[in-house]
Scaffold this motif. Structure first.
Motif, PDB file in Angstrom:
ATOM      1  N   SER A  64      -5.305  -1.548   7.821  1.00 42.69           N
ATOM      2  CA  SER A  64      -5.351  -0.160   8.315  1.00 42.69           C
ATOM      3  C   SER A  64      -5.892   0.781   7.257  1.00 42.69           C
ATOM      4  O   SER A  64      -6.646   1.710   7.554  1.00 42.69           O
ATOM      5  N   SER A  65      -5.506   0.532   6.009  1.00 48.98           N
ATOM      6  CA  SER A  65      -5.950   1.380   4.911  1.00 48.98           C
ATOM      7  C   SER A  65      -7.461   1.284   4.709  1.00 48.98           C
ATOM      8  O   SER A  65      -8.146   2.299   4.539  1.00 48.98           O
ATOM      9  N   PHE A  66      -8.011   0.073   4.747  1.00 48.16           N
ATOM     10  CA  PHE A  66      -9.454  -0.084   4.614  1.00 48.16           C
ATOM     11  C   PHE A  66     -10.185   0.532   5.807  1.00 48.16           C
ATOM     12  O   PHE A  66     -11.259   1.132   5.656  1.00 48.16           O
ATOM     13  N   GLU A  67      -9.618   0.382   6.992  1.00 49.47           N
ATOM     14  CA  GLU A  67     -10.283   0.930   8.176  1.00 49.47           C
ATOM     15  C   GLU A  67     -10.350   2.448   8.116  1.00 49.47           C
ATOM     16  O   GLU A  67     -11.418   3.042   8.350  1.00 49.47           O
ATOM     17  N   ILE A  68      -9.235   3.085   7.778  1.00 55.59           N
ATOM     18  CA  ILE A  68      -9.258   4.548   7.726  1.00 55.59           C
ATOM     19  C   ILE A  68     -10.101   5.028   6.550  1.00 55.59           C
ATOM     20  O   ILE A  68     -10.778   6.071   6.640  1.00 55.59           O
ATOM     21  N   LEU A 149      -5.312  -1.930  -8.084  1.00 56.18           N
ATOM     22  CA  LEU A 149      -5.923  -0.647  -8.434  1.00 56.18           C
ATOM     23  C   LEU A 149      -5.157   0.531  -7.841  1.00 56.18           C
ATOM     24  O   LEU A 149      -5.018   1.570  -8.485  1.00 56.18           O
ATOM     25  N   LEU A 150      -4.628   0.378  -6.637  1.00 56.12           N
ATOM     26  CA  LEU A 150      -3.870   1.497  -6.064  1.00 56.12           C
ATOM     27  C   LEU A 150      -2.529   1.655  -6.783  1.00 56.12           C
ATOM     28  O   LEU A 150      -2.029   2.786  -6.913  1.00 56.12           O
ATOM     29  N   GLN A 333       2.417   4.942  -2.882  1.00 61.52           N
ATOM     30  CA  GLN A 333       1.494   3.815  -2.954  1.00 61.52           C
ATOM     31  C   GLN A 333       0.667   3.701  -1.673  1.00 61.52           C
ATOM     32  O   GLN A 333      -0.536   3.454  -1.726  1.00 61.52           O
ATOM     33  N   VAL A 334       1.321   3.878  -0.533  1.00 61.44           N
ATOM     34  CA  VAL A 334       0.604   3.788   0.746  1.00 61.44           C
ATOM     35  C   VAL A 334      -0.450   4.883   0.831  1.00 61.44           C
ATOM     36  O   VAL A 334      -1.597   4.650   1.230  1.00 61.44           O
ATOM     37  N   THR A 335      -0.079   6.100   0.432  1.00 61.37           N
ATOM     38  CA  THR A 335      -1.021   7.226   0.445  1.00 61.37           C
ATOM     39  C   THR A 335      -2.172   6.981  -0.527  1.00 61.37           C
ATOM     40  O   THR A 335      -3.342   7.217  -0.209  1.00 61.37           O
ATOM     41  N   SER A 336      -1.840   6.494  -1.718  1.00 61.27           N
ATOM     42  CA  SER A 336      -2.871   6.215  -2.720  1.00 61.27           C
ATOM     43  C   SER A 336      -3.846   5.157  -2.242  1.00 61.27           C
ATOM     44  O   SER A 336      -5.024   5.165  -2.621  1.00 61.27           O
ATOM     45  N   VAL A 338      -5.356   4.676   0.555  1.00 60.06           N
ATOM     46  CA  VAL A 338      -6.533   5.168   1.275  1.00 60.06           C
ATOM     47  C   VAL A 338      -7.566   5.712   0.292  1.00 60.06           C
ATOM     48  O   VAL A 338      -8.755   5.392   0.362  1.00 60.06           O
ATOM     49  N   ALA A 339      -7.120   6.542  -0.664  1.00 55.63           N
ATOM     50  CA  ALA A 339      -8.038   7.140  -1.631  1.00 55.63           C
ATOM     51  C   ALA A 339      -8.699   6.081  -2.503  1.00 55.63           C
ATOM     52  O   ALA A 339      -9.906   6.136  -2.777  1.00 55.63           O
TER      53      ALA A 339
END
Length: 353
Positions: A64-68, A149-150, A333-336, A338-339
């Motif tokens: 999901s993170s890569f998709e968004i 990295l995140l 961590q979840v928020t990071s 995506v960035a």
């Protein structure tokens, strides 16, 4: 965005990342973190490019993170699931990758339960002479670069939100606790955190410490020796001339790892370890290695806790501690993620425009 030239075509491992590359990722992610705080969270950076998420094993957060992340960069996305693909009819992994190549894919994000699959696909793309980049989203017990990295970004941006950089972790004590034997997350974090100059302490029951480490360290010296020669993680050797003075300690008890720690990262314990007789019981594991408020009293007063997820509440970490924003960085961590994944897609994709 940082002006540093990025020359890496694929991102398969953190074992050969340079200090400059780490800082480039962190600074680029910080720029995208600012973008994500805006009302309009989309930028046209990768407009017209196609990012294919080829996940050959289940995933929620990473996929999901890569998709968004791709959509925030205005890329088109293709999502693959092995259970509904032609692989059920006998198609090979490389043939699947070539199918997505024929559809015009520019970046392939690969996740697979077997180590080396992303690397094999990258080699095939290079052999074909195409400009397709491959990003490892986790392969077997090898590595999980974007997670490493995140995690690095989460820690560094906590210390300095405006300019996260690896030098901020110089001399910090970071404990990694749990199923290190089977953890691709641990391997990537060992590379990134030791590269930053942090003092990394691994803590796990003897059955969950990699045999690889036993080849290099004995019980007699593991508690007190600095690892400054070379590490042989993920099947890759590094000389100390690349990033000197990597500091890594092993512990078979939790207390020395937690004592005066600045950050504690606990890893998911898969319940199948019980059937493999690697642990006597989950209750005993939690008593000995589960992170709780009382155990954190050994650490620095401002210690922070991380977990790559998904979390087994009451096993790796107590439920109340997981939800306490004073200590927990798990949601950060979840928020990071995506960035950081925006940064990675941007860095390997911007040269294709």
């Amino acid at each position: 965005m940082p002006t540093t030239t990025w020359n890496r075509h694929h991102i398969l491992s953190l074992a050969d990342f340079s200090a400059v590359e780490y800082d480039t990722v962190l600074q680029t992610a910080a720029s995208f973190q600012e973008v994500l705080s805006r009302r309009t969270k989309k930028v046209p950076t990768l407009q017209g490019q196609v990012v294919a998420n080829l996940f050959f094993e289940p995933s929620t957060r990473t996929r999901s993170s890569f998709e968004i992340a791709a959509k925030r960069l205005s890329a088109d996305t293709l999502n693959f699931a092995a259970s509904t693909s032609s692989m059920t009819k006998g198609e090979t992994i490389l043939d699947t990758a070539k199918t997505y190549l024929a559809m015009g894919t520019d970046i392939m994000v690969i996740r697979h339960r077997e180590a080396g699959v992303p690397n094999a696909i990258a080699q095939e793309m290079d052999r074909l002479g195409v400009k397709v980049s491959v990003l490892n989203a986790g392969d077997g017990q090898h590595e999980h670069p974007s997670q490493g990295l995140l995690d690095l970004f989460t820690i560094c941006s906590l210390i300095d939100p405006t300019r996260p950089r690896i030098e901020l972790l110089q001399g910090k004590k970071i404990a990694i606790v749990g199923d290190i034997l089977h953890s691709r997350v641990a391997r990537s974090n060992i590379w990134s955190l030791t590269a930053s100059g942090a003092e990394v302490h691994l803590a796990a029951p003897p059955t969950l410490l990699p045999k690889l480490f036993a080849d290099y360290f004995s019980e007699e010296t593991a508690e007190k020796s600095l690892v400054t020669e070379r590490l042989a993680l993920s099947g890759v050797e590094r000389s100390r001339s690349a990033i000197p003075n990597r500091q890594l300690f092993l512990h078979w008890d939790l207390e020395p790892a937690l004592r005066d720690a600045d950050f504690v990262m606990t890893l998911r314990l898969q319940k199948e370890r019980m059937t493999a007789h690697l642990l006597p019981s989950l209750r005993e594991y939690h008593q000995l290695f589960g992170i709780t408020r009382s155990k954190l009293k050994l650490s620095k007063p401002d210690v922070k806790v991380l977990h790559p997820g998904p979390v087994n509440r009451g096993v790796e970490i107590s439920s109340d501690l997981m939800d306490d924003p004073e200590f927990s960085l798990i949601q950060a961590q979840v928020t990071s993620g995506v960035a950081v994944r925006m940064a990675l897609l941007y860095l390997i994709g911007s040269g294709k425009v």
